[in-house]
Design a protein around this motif. Sequence first.
Motif, PDB file in Angstrom:
ATOM      1  N   PRO A   6      42.986  35.795  21.897  1.00  0.00           N
ATOM      2  CA  PRO A   6      41.949  35.083  22.646  1.00  0.00           C
ATOM      3  C   PRO A   6      40.934  36.017  23.312  1.00  0.00           C
ATOM      4  O   PRO A   6      39.745  35.682  23.368  1.00  0.00           O
ATOM      5  N   THR A   7      41.382  37.168  23.802  1.00  0.00           N
ATOM      6  CA  THR A   7      40.414  38.081  24.421  1.00  0.00           C
ATOM      7  C   THR A   7      39.477  38.678  23.373  1.00  0.00           C
ATOM      8  O   THR A   7      38.294  38.887  23.646  1.00  0.00           O
ATOM      9  N   ALA A   8      39.974  38.899  22.178  1.00  0.00           N
ATOM     10  CA  ALA A   8      39.113  39.369  21.091  1.00  0.00           C
ATOM     11  C   ALA A   8      38.120  38.279  20.693  1.00  0.00           C
ATOM     12  O   ALA A   8      36.947  38.550  20.409  1.00  0.00           O
ATOM     13  N   GLN A   9      38.575  37.031  20.689  1.00  0.00           N
ATOM     14  CA  GLN A   9      37.691  35.909  20.383  1.00  0.00           C
ATOM     15  C   GLN A   9      36.597  35.780  21.444  1.00  0.00           C
ATOM     16  O   GLN A   9      35.438  35.517  21.136  1.00  0.00           O
ATOM     17  N   LEU A  10      36.987  35.963  22.693  1.00  0.00           N
ATOM     18  CA  LEU A  10      36.024  35.884  23.798  1.00  0.00           C
ATOM     19  C   LEU A  10      34.971  36.982  23.661  1.00  0.00           C
ATOM     20  O   LEU A  10      33.769  36.742  23.823  1.00  0.00           O
ATOM     21  N   SER A  11      35.442  38.157  23.326  1.00  0.00           N
ATOM     22  CA  SER A  11      34.531  39.282  23.111  1.00  0.00           C
ATOM     23  C   SER A  11      33.587  38.998  21.944  1.00  0.00           C
ATOM     24  O   SER A  11      32.377  39.258  22.017  1.00  0.00           O
ATOM     25  N   ALA A  12      34.132  38.421  20.866  1.00  0.00           N
ATOM     26  CA  ALA A  12      33.310  38.083  19.699  1.00  0.00           C
ATOM     27  C   ALA A  12      32.283  37.006  20.019  1.00  0.00           C
ATOM     28  O   ALA A  12      31.222  36.929  19.388  1.00  0.00           O
ATOM     29  N   ALA A  13      32.591  36.176  21.028  1.00  0.00           N
ATOM     30  CA  ALA A  13      31.659  35.125  21.454  1.00  0.00           C
ATOM     31  C   ALA A  13      30.541  35.677  22.344  1.00  0.00           C
ATOM     32  O   ALA A  13      29.673  34.921  22.780  1.00  0.00           O
ATOM     33  N   GLY A  14      30.593  36.988  22.611  1.00  0.00           N
ATOM     34  CA  GLY A  14      29.521  37.618  23.383  1.00  0.00           C
ATOM     35  C   GLY A  14      29.810  37.801  24.853  1.00  0.00           C
ATOM     36  O   GLY A  14      28.922  38.149  25.636  1.00  0.00           O
ATOM     37  N   VAL A  15      31.069  37.556  25.258  1.00  0.00           N
ATOM     38  CA  VAL A  15      31.461  37.734  26.660  1.00  0.00           C
ATOM     39  C   VAL A  15      32.054  39.131  26.847  1.00  0.00           C
ATOM     40  O   VAL A  15      32.959  39.524  26.111  1.00  0.00           O
ATOM     41  N   SER A  16      31.545  39.858  27.835  1.00  0.00           N
ATOM     42  CA  SER A  16      32.117  41.164  28.170  1.00  0.00           C
ATOM     43  C   SER A  16      33.222  40.971  29.199  1.00  0.00           C
ATOM     44  O   SER A  16      32.985  40.405  30.272  1.00  0.00           O
ATOM     45  N   ILE A  17      34.421  41.430  28.867  1.00  0.00           N
ATOM     46  CA  ILE A  17      35.567  41.286  29.767  1.00  0.00           C
ATOM     47  C   ILE A  17      35.688  42.546  30.620  1.00  0.00           C
ATOM     48  O   ILE A  17      35.886  43.649  30.106  1.00  0.00           O
ATOM     49  N   TRP A  18      35.545  42.368  31.918  1.00  0.00           N
ATOM     50  CA  TRP A  18      35.755  43.461  32.864  1.00  0.00           C
ATOM     51  C   TRP A  18      36.969  43.141  33.716  1.00  0.00           C
ATOM     52  O   TRP A  18      37.285  41.974  33.956  1.00  0.00           O
ATOM     53  N   LEU A  19      37.669  44.170  34.166  1.00  0.00           N
ATOM     54  CA  LEU A  19      38.829  43.996  35.036  1.00  0.00           C
ATOM     55  C   LEU A  19      38.389  44.101  36.489  1.00  0.00           C
ATOM     56  O   LEU A  19      37.687  45.032  36.861  1.00  0.00           O
ATOM     57  N   ASP A  20      38.818  43.155  37.297  1.00  0.00           N
ATOM     58  CA  ASP A  20      38.484  43.178  38.714  1.00  0.00           C
ATOM     59  C   ASP A  20      39.598  43.886  39.484  1.00  0.00           C
ATOM     60  O   ASP A  20      40.316  43.279  40.270  1.00  0.00           O
ATOM     61  N   ASP A  21      39.712  45.174  39.246  1.00  0.00           N
ATOM     62  CA  ASP A  21      40.746  45.961  39.927  1.00  0.00           C
ATOM     63  C   ASP A  21      40.615  47.424  39.518  1.00  0.00           C
ATOM     64  O   ASP A  21      40.157  47.733  38.408  1.00  0.00           O
ATOM     65  N   LEU A  22      41.029  48.314  40.413  1.00  0.00           N
ATOM     66  CA  LEU A  22      41.092  49.744  40.099  1.00  0.00           C
ATOM     67  C   LEU A  22      42.009  50.412  41.105  1.00  0.00           C
ATOM     68  O   LEU A  22      42.029  50.054  42.277  1.00  0.00           O
ATOM     69  N   SER A  23      42.780  51.364  40.615  1.00  0.00           N
ATOM     70  CA  SER A  23      43.610  52.179  41.502  1.00  0.00           C
ATOM     71  C   SER A  23      43.886  53.496  40.793  1.00  0.00           C
ATOM     72  O   SER A  23      43.725  53.614  39.573  1.00  0.00           O
ATOM     73  N   ARG A  24      44.315  54.482  41.561  1.00  0.00           N
ATOM     74  CA  ARG A  24      44.668  55.777  40.977  1.00  0.00           C
ATOM     75  C   ARG A  24      45.856  55.627  40.035  1.00  0.00           C
ATOM     76  O   ARG A  24      45.938  56.289  38.998  1.00  0.00           O
ATOM     77  N   GLU A  25      46.765  54.717  40.391  1.00  0.00           N
ATOM     78  CA  GLU A  25      47.939  54.485  39.541  1.00  0.00           C
ATOM     79  C   GLU A  25      47.514  53.935  38.180  1.00  0.00           C
ATOM     80  O   GLU A  25      48.052  54.337  37.146  1.00  0.00           O
ATOM     81  N   ARG A  26      46.536  53.024  38.163  1.00  0.00           N
ATOM     82  CA  ARG A  26      46.045  52.480  36.889  1.00  0.00           C
ATOM     83  C   ARG A  26      45.478  53.582  36.006  1.00  0.00           C
ATOM     84  O   ARG A  26      45.625  53.558  34.781  1.00  0.00           O
ATOM     85  N   LEU A  27      44.828  54.520  36.636  1.00  0.00           N
ATOM     86  CA  LEU A  27      44.212  55.614  35.878  1.00  0.00           C
ATOM     87  C   LEU A  27      45.258  56.609  35.383  1.00  0.00           C
ATOM     88  O   LEU A  27      45.252  57.005  34.216  1.00  0.00           O
ATOM     89  N   SER A  28      46.172  57.001  36.273  1.00  0.00           N
ATOM     90  CA  SER A  28      47.137  58.052  35.919  1.00  0.00           C
ATOM     91  C   SER A  28      48.229  57.565  34.974  1.00  0.00           C
ATOM     92  O   SER A  28      48.730  58.322  34.144  1.00  0.00           O
ATOM     93  N   SER A  29      48.597  56.283  35.081  1.00  0.00           N
ATOM     94  CA  SER A  29      49.702  55.763  34.265  1.00  0.00           C
ATOM     95  C   SER A  29      49.271  55.401  32.844  1.00  0.00           C
ATOM     96  O   SER A  29      50.111  55.208  31.968  1.00  0.00           O
ATOM     97  N   GLY A  30      47.963  55.266  32.640  1.00  0.00           N
ATOM     98  CA  GLY A  30      47.475  54.846  31.332  1.00  0.00           C
ATOM     99  C   GLY A  30      47.387  53.333  31.179  1.00  0.00           C
ATOM    100  O   GLY A  30      47.015  52.826  30.116  1.00  0.00           O
ATOM    101  N   SER A  31      47.713  52.585  32.253  1.00  0.00           N
ATOM    102  CA  SER A  31      47.703  51.119  32.134  1.00  0.00           C
ATOM    103  C   SER A  31      46.284  50.584  31.941  1.00  0.00           C
ATOM    104  O   SER A  31      46.094  49.584  31.246  1.00  0.00           O
ATOM    105  N   LEU A  32      45.305  51.249  32.527  1.00  0.00           N
ATOM    106  CA  LEU A  32      43.926  50.803  32.334  1.00  0.00           C
ATOM    107  C   LEU A  32      43.470  51.058  30.901  1.00  0.00           C
ATOM    108  O   LEU A  32      42.836  50.197  30.277  1.00  0.00           O
ATOM    109  N   GLN A  33      43.833  52.209  30.367  1.00  0.00           N
ATOM    110  CA  GLN A  33      43.507  52.507  28.971  1.00  0.00           C
ATOM    111  C   GLN A  33      44.161  51.487  28.034  1.00  0.00           C
ATOM    112  O   GLN A  33      43.562  51.072  27.033  1.00  0.00           O
TER     113      GLN A  33
END
Length: 373
Positions: A6-33
């Motif tokens: 569904p997220t790929a379908q949403l993207s194909a429909a022209g919607v950009s999906i952004w995450l409303d969150d950020l933390s150092r843990e998200r960056l260092s753990s690779g969860s954001l990637q």
Amino acid sequence: MTNATPTAQLSAAGVSIWLDDLSRERLSSGSLQKLIDEKNVVGVTTNPSIFQAAITSGNDYDAAIAEQAAKGASVEEAIFEITTTDVADACDLFAPIAVATNGVDGRVSIEVDPRLAWDTEGTIAEAKNLYKKVDKDNVLIKIPATLEGLAAITSTLGEGISVNVTLIFSLERYRAVINAFQAGLKLAKENGHDLSKIHSVASFFVSRVDTEIDKRLDAIGTEEAKALKGKAGVANARLAFELYEELFSTERWAVLAEAGARPQRPLWASTGVKDPAYPDTLYVTELAAKGIVNTMPEKTLDATFDHGVVTGDTIAGTYEEAKKVLSALEGLGVSYNDVVAQLETEGLDKFVASWKELLADVEGALASARKAS
């Protein structure tokens, strides 16, 4: 599209999906990637509440706070250093997407100190400081759409700085935001900036509209009132998109577009459903259209990925019905103007309160770090 997520379908429909969150843990753990790789996330938004939650939970920031304490940094300096570092690192993570989309996506937002929301000159100065400190082409500086913020938006864009206009609730204010954006691009052009490098989104808040209006409908208590519950947020956002289409098809805009300007995209914020009675993907699947951004908390992103039913554009052809919803609310005595004014005040108060909590917590952590050393 039938076999895609569904997220790929949403993207194909022209919607950009952004995450409303950020933390150092998200960056260092690779969860954001991982969210980039698996769930079509192409940007990140932050706000004071997000940073307050990130910095005060766990131990991911202990070393950074100890470093700031050793330098003798003030609490404001420490927070400025920590938050801009996280945003700069996230900008690096999203840089390939920014390159691939010519800067349209791969964006990371950082907000000016919310205590400056009523201070035009202070907001302009803070926006410049944040932009200079992060020092990444794909950063967006968030400025609240207060009346005092409108001039700051124009001035900041005029300096060639890309802006995320936040905390928009009303259609009238959204019109003023678009005007401020277009005035800012005209100023940027006069200042010799390349308009194709300046990007902006206008963050229109959705779920909070339903939360407040539903409360008022419950107080009325009639069957007619109950039938309107859960409809105002989507209707308001759809009419915002109608306004976007109107103001980006004018002669004024055509002149800027000819000079290389890119439209300020509507961004749906506050898209997590607050009432469990509603579908948890309501503010995603019912607000899909080419050229918009939907910034989702992870819970909403996961729900969309898991069971979102994406049917393409769900905004086109809905404007008359949306107007009927708002008209019916007024007919029941639910004042649109009163609701949106209250929501702006509450939204700003919440961010200021989160910022003050963050200041107090980091002040305590700095003091502890100094004692320990």
